[in-house]
Design a protein around this motif. Structure first.
Motif, short mmCIF file in Angstrom:
data_model
loop_
_atom_site.label_atom_id
_atom_site.label_comp_id
_atom_site.label_asym_id
_atom_site.label_seq_id
_atom_site.Cartn_x
_atom_site.Cartn_y
_atom_site.Cartn_z
N ILE A 166 -18.45 -12.32 -0.84
CA ILE A 166 -19.39 -11.20 -1.03
C ILE A 166 -20.74 -11.53 -0.42
N ILE A 167 -21.24 -12.75 -0.68
CA ILE A 167 -22.53 -13.15 -0.11
C ILE A 167 -22.42 -13.24 1.41
N GLU A 168 -21.28 -13.67 1.91
CA GLU A 168 -21.05 -13.75 3.35
C GLU A 168 -21.19 -12.38 4.00
N SER A 169 -20.55 -11.37 3.41
CA SER A 169 -20.65 -10.02 3.96
C SER A 169 -22.05 -9.45 3.73
N GLU A 170 -22.66 -9.79 2.62
CA GLU A 170 -24.02 -9.29 2.34
C GLU A 170 -25.02 -9.81 3.36
N LEU A 171 -24.93 -11.09 3.70
CA LEU A 171 -25.80 -11.65 4.73
C LEU A 171 -25.50 -11.03 6.09
N GLY A 172 -24.23 -10.68 6.33
CA GLY A 172 -23.89 -10.00 7.58
C GLY A 172 -24.55 -8.64 7.68
N GLY A 228 -26.94 -18.66 13.30
CA GLY A 228 -25.71 -19.17 12.72
C GLY A 228 -25.69 -19.25 11.22
N GLY A 229 -26.84 -19.09 10.56
CA GLY A 229 -26.85 -19.15 9.12
C GLY A 229 -26.79 -20.58 8.60
N GLU A 230 -27.22 -20.76 7.37
CA GLU A 230 -27.23 -22.08 6.74
C GLU A 230 -26.69 -21.96 5.32
N LEU A 231 -26.28 -23.09 4.78
CA LEU A 231 -25.91 -23.15 3.37
C LEU A 231 -27.08 -22.71 2.49
N LEU A 232 -28.30 -22.98 2.95
CA LEU A 232 -29.50 -22.60 2.21
C LEU A 232 -29.56 -21.09 2.00
N ASN A 233 -29.11 -20.30 2.97
CA ASN A 233 -29.11 -18.84 2.83
C ASN A 233 -28.18 -18.40 1.72
N PHE A 234 -27.04 -19.04 1.59
CA PHE A 234 -26.07 -18.68 0.56
C PHE A 234 -26.59 -19.06 -0.83
N VAL A 235 -27.21 -20.22 -0.93
CA VAL A 235 -27.75 -20.63 -2.22
C VAL A 235 -28.90 -19.71 -2.63
N TRP A 236 -29.72 -19.32 -1.67
CA TRP A 236 -30.84 -18.40 -1.94
C TRP A 236 -30.34 -17.08 -2.52
N LEU A 237 -29.33 -16.51 -1.91
CA LEU A 237 -28.82 -15.22 -2.37
C LEU A 237 -28.03 -15.36 -3.66
N LEU A 238 -27.30 -16.45 -3.81
CA LEU A 238 -26.56 -16.68 -5.05
C LEU A 238 -27.51 -16.83 -6.24
N MET A 239 -28.62 -17.51 -6.03
CA MET A 239 -29.61 -17.64 -7.10
C MET A 239 -30.18 -16.27 -7.48
#
Length: 828
Positions: A275-281, A793-804
């Protein structure tokens, strides 16, 4: 004297416009197919190609329009076809169409969106230039296809300008602002209150609070079954529309926080990742492409008009007779190429439009909405129920088809052996089907200091693709060349020193040598190298050559593993349970390791706490990074591997990967860490110089053995703290990290010697601390830098930011309760 030979000048005069038009078309083709790749990889080569194509595409089109306008004012040559200049006028709207740019890229960086006014001015000026080129040949028989092409070109350019306008941060924020809420009408309420008081009626004003979240039914809740591929995209689109306000620092209500947190608590870690993957997309597409404006009613209508005008213009031109007589044969071929390739690119854009996640999410309803519709029809007549049944079957068929299409983009996981005895499921989604790079980069301090190669945690030598093997070969060659050049410079330096000593001694004995040879030597050995060092300094400052070489040689990469994401997800989910209020959420998200240490139930917690609570964040990062590496290298033997369980092996690898990743962010991605970096660069340099001095003093500067180097650092006695010896002037933390590593090693000793219950081992503690350090950086990173990273290319940091943010661990949730509503109550 002519600089350019007449034959060459004649070729340039004849083919300059033709070459520019073809070159403009080539750049458009590059952009439309290469631009979507930049969200899937962070390779610098692709970034350079896109940067060059993006800038040269506009320049080429602008210059070509100017050349066509200039050509229209010239007298035709005797050997030119009778109406060839009329055909060149048809190319002007083509170039304006190219200036509209492809749908896959409107902005190269976020700053380009702020320049939407410049692009609008460019639209007006280029449209006027194109009109002027046509006006100079008023009796042009090709005016019908020219007029139709102008319609397409103006629409395409307006799409690009409007996409930049809506994605500029100010306008992006304005679109999300809700209507002003003035609350109850205070003046009217007080008038009624006073009038009833004057009538001696018992009147009171009662505040009615909004219901608490426990009294409200959940608006979103995943079912017991795993989410389908279509539902993943739909929920991603829904949360994108809610949380895109993070980019412009908007405040969210307690309802939005509770809805998101309750939903994500019920999700599996993999579904949350998707979900976060598609949301960042969606966030990437809204900021860097035309997708957001094309998926509107007006955008779709105008695109149909533009495509229809392009097809109509081509048909009018194609069915015109005697083209080969009126126009030059090469120009007719070029015109056909412009039409055919342009139509092909438009069809490609249409296919991308229809197969985009945005299309799937916007065209179908969420299952919750379908359930509401179903309940409505159940209360209807039998005929309506039959109609609904047919509709339901049709919906099921469509959703099944969309799910099959989206199944190609789902994450792929493959088992790979790691440096321990276990295996991990590694993210191996094919490149063209990725939504982000899926790579975690790393930078290791000890390896950089010793110029050693960092071995991969996950061995992929037998399964790695050819492109990665080729890149590894390039890195190996670059590293070998850099080492040889370094050895050569050291040899030249030694030879220069020996020659200098010899000339100084000779000049003291011979006055003639002192007056002739010695000054020449000084110029050769001092002035010339100084000039070259100055020139190299300017070149490196402009092009960042050394940092680029360091990135090639010393930046490692690891794929995302499923267990690692599950661990990060579970840690943040656990923290969200303590974030009931905005104050608690802010306290939890601001933890830099102390929360993890308290949660580990260690007796030695106070000795470790000073390494996170009493130091700056950048100092803490460097301390824990070096300590983690010292512990990692100390436990590399086979007998140590046998004594560790699978869980601790995971913790060991996860700690190593996140440790190197955070150092990579601190040193190689300073913009992402600008809010928390502090004087991290100064600390890094001081620590690096101390480490080099330490190894050089032991004649081990060329050791290139990280295990032996780590043991040498650990062998140094730490009976007295470094600050008491060195003071506070130097910011080096090398031996402070050695002390921390020894404290961590004692955790395993105390755990193994204790017969009763005990706390976590050092690797469990390290893994939790590193997740906390990572989440602190994610929550304190600028939102605009997070979005900027999506185009690289995105980073793991982006996923952690949105998950938080989804778990309510963000500063934007400042509304804890809803507004109370006043009600006038009249007693009996």
């Amino acid at each position: 004297m002519r600089v350019i030979p007449p034959a060459v000048k004649e070729i340039l005069d004849k083919w300059n416009i033709r070459g520019l038009v073809i070159l403009s078309l080539v750049f458009q083709t590059f952009l439309i197919f290469l631009a979507p790749l930049r969200k899937r990889t962070s390779k610098k080569l692709l970034a350079k190609i896109l940067w060059t194509s993006y800038l040269l595409a506009d320049w080429t089109a602008n210059y070509a329009v100017a050349q066509i306008t200039k050509n229209q004012g010239k007298e035709p040559k005797p050997d030119d076809p009778p109406k060839n200049k009329k055909l060149l006028a048809l190319w002007a709207p083509f170039l304006l169409l190219h200036l509209g740019g492809p749908d896959t890229i409107t902005a190269l960086a976020l700053e380009d969106n702020a320049l939407w006014a410049r692009h609008f001015f460019g639209l007006v000026s280029q449209a006027l230039a194109g009109v002027y080129a046509v006006v100079q040949s008023m009796d042009n028989p090709l005016w019908p296809p020219i007029a139709l092409l102008f319609v397409t070109a103006v629409i395409k350019y307006m799409e690009r300008t409007y996409a930049l306008y809506t994605a500029s941060l100010d306008k992006f924020k304005d679109q999300m602002l809700k209507p002003a809420d003035t609350g109850p009408n205070y003046a009217k309420l007080m008038e009624e209150y006073d009038s009833r008081k004057e009538s001696n009626l018992p009147t009171d004003i009662v505040l009615i609070d909004e219901p608490d979240k426990h009294d409200r039914p959940p608006t979103l809740k995943p079912g017991p079954d795993p989410l389908t591929h279509l539902e993943i995209v739909q929920y991603g689109f829904k949360f994108f529309n809610t949380f895109k306000g993070l980019v412009v620092d908007l405040i969210f209500s307690f309802r939005e926080r509770d809805e998101s947190r309750d939903f994500f608590k019920e999700l599996s870690p993999e579904d949350a990742l998707r979900i976060i993957e598609s949301e960042l997309g969606f966030l990437y597409e809204s900021m860097y492409t035309k997708t957001a404006i094309l998926h509107t009613y007006a955008g779709t209508v105008f695109r149909i008009i533009a495509f229809g005008s392009l097809i109509s213009s081509f048909l009018v031109f194609h069915f015109r007779p005697k083209k080969s007589v009126e126009f030059h044969g090469a120009d007719v071929v070029i015109t056909y190429t412009l039409f055919v390739v342009g139509i092909g690119l438009e069809i490609s854009s249409l296919v991308m439009f229809l197969l985009s996640d945005w299309m799937f999410a916007a065209s179908r309803k969420l299952k919750d909405d379908q359930v509401k519709d179903k309940g409505f029809f159940r209360r209807s007549t039998t005929r309506l129920q039959a109609l609904f049944q047919k509709k339901n079957d049709k919906v099921y068929i469509i959703d099944t088809f969309l799910n099959r299409l989206l199944a190609f983009r789902k994450p792929r996981w493959t088992m790979y052996p790691c440096s321990g005895n276990g295996t991990h499921e590694v993210l191996t989604t094919p490149f063209l089907l990725r939504r982000w790079s899926g790579t975690i980069y790393g930078f290791n301090f000890i390896a950089y200091c010793m110029k050693a190669k960092v071995l991969r945690i996950h061995r992929r030598s037998e399964c790695v693709c050819r492109s990665e093997r080729a890149w590894e070969f390039v890195v190996f060659v670059s590293d070998w060349v850099a080492r040889r050049v370094q050895v050569l410079f050291e040899w030249i330096k030694d030879v220069d020193s020996s020659v200098g000593i010899f000339i100084k001694r000779w000049s003291k004995k011979n006055k003639m040598v002192y007056c002739t040879v010695y000054p020449l030597y000084l110029v050769f050995s001092s002035v010339i190298p100084l000039v070259f060092r100055k020139l190299w300094g300017y070149v490196d400052r402009i092009f960042s050559v050394e940092s680029f070489l360091d990135e090639i040689r010393f930046v490692s990469s690891e794929p995302m593993t499923k267990k690692q994401w599950e661990f990060i997800f579970s840690e943040l989910k656990h923290k969200s349970e303590f974030a009931e209020t905005p104050e608690c959420a802010k306290k939890v998200s601001s933890a830099r390791g102390e929360w993890a240490l308290h949660d580990s139930k260690l007796e030695e917690v106070e000795r470790l706490m000073r390494y996170v609570a009493n130091v700056d964040y950048d100092q803490s990062l460097l301390l824990w990074h070096i300590a983690t590496e010292l512990c990692f290298q100390d436990e590399g033997d086979e007998e140590t591997e046998k004594n560790r369980s699978g869980e601790s092996c995971d913790d060991r690898e996860f700690s190593k990967i996140i440790s190197d990743y955070m150092m990579y962010l601190l040193i190689m991605q300073p913009k992402l860490m600008s809010e928390v970096a502090g004087i991290g660069n100064i600390r890094f340099r001081d620590t690096l110089d101390e480490a080099k001095r330490f190894f050089k003093g032991r004649h081990s500067e060329n050791l290139k053995d990280m295990k032996r180097g780590s043991k040498m650092i650990l062998f140094v006695s730490n009976d007295i703290e470094p600050m008491h010896v060195k003071g506070d002037r130097s910011k080096s933390v090398l031996f402070d990290a050695s002390m921390l590593a020894k404290e961590l090693m004692r955790l395993d000793e105390s755990s193994s010697s204790s017969s009763g219950s005990h706390g976590d081992g050092k690797w469990r503690v390290l893994s939790k601390v590193w997740v906390e350090l990572l989440s602190y950086a994610a929550s304190h990173c600028k939102a605009t830098e997070q979005v900027a990273q999506l185009s690289r290319g995105g980073e793991l940091l982006n996923f952690v930011w949105l998950l938080m943010a989804h778990f309510g661990l963000a500063d934007q949730f400042q509304i804890n309760k809803g507004d109370a509503r006043a009600k006038l109550v009249v007693g009996e």
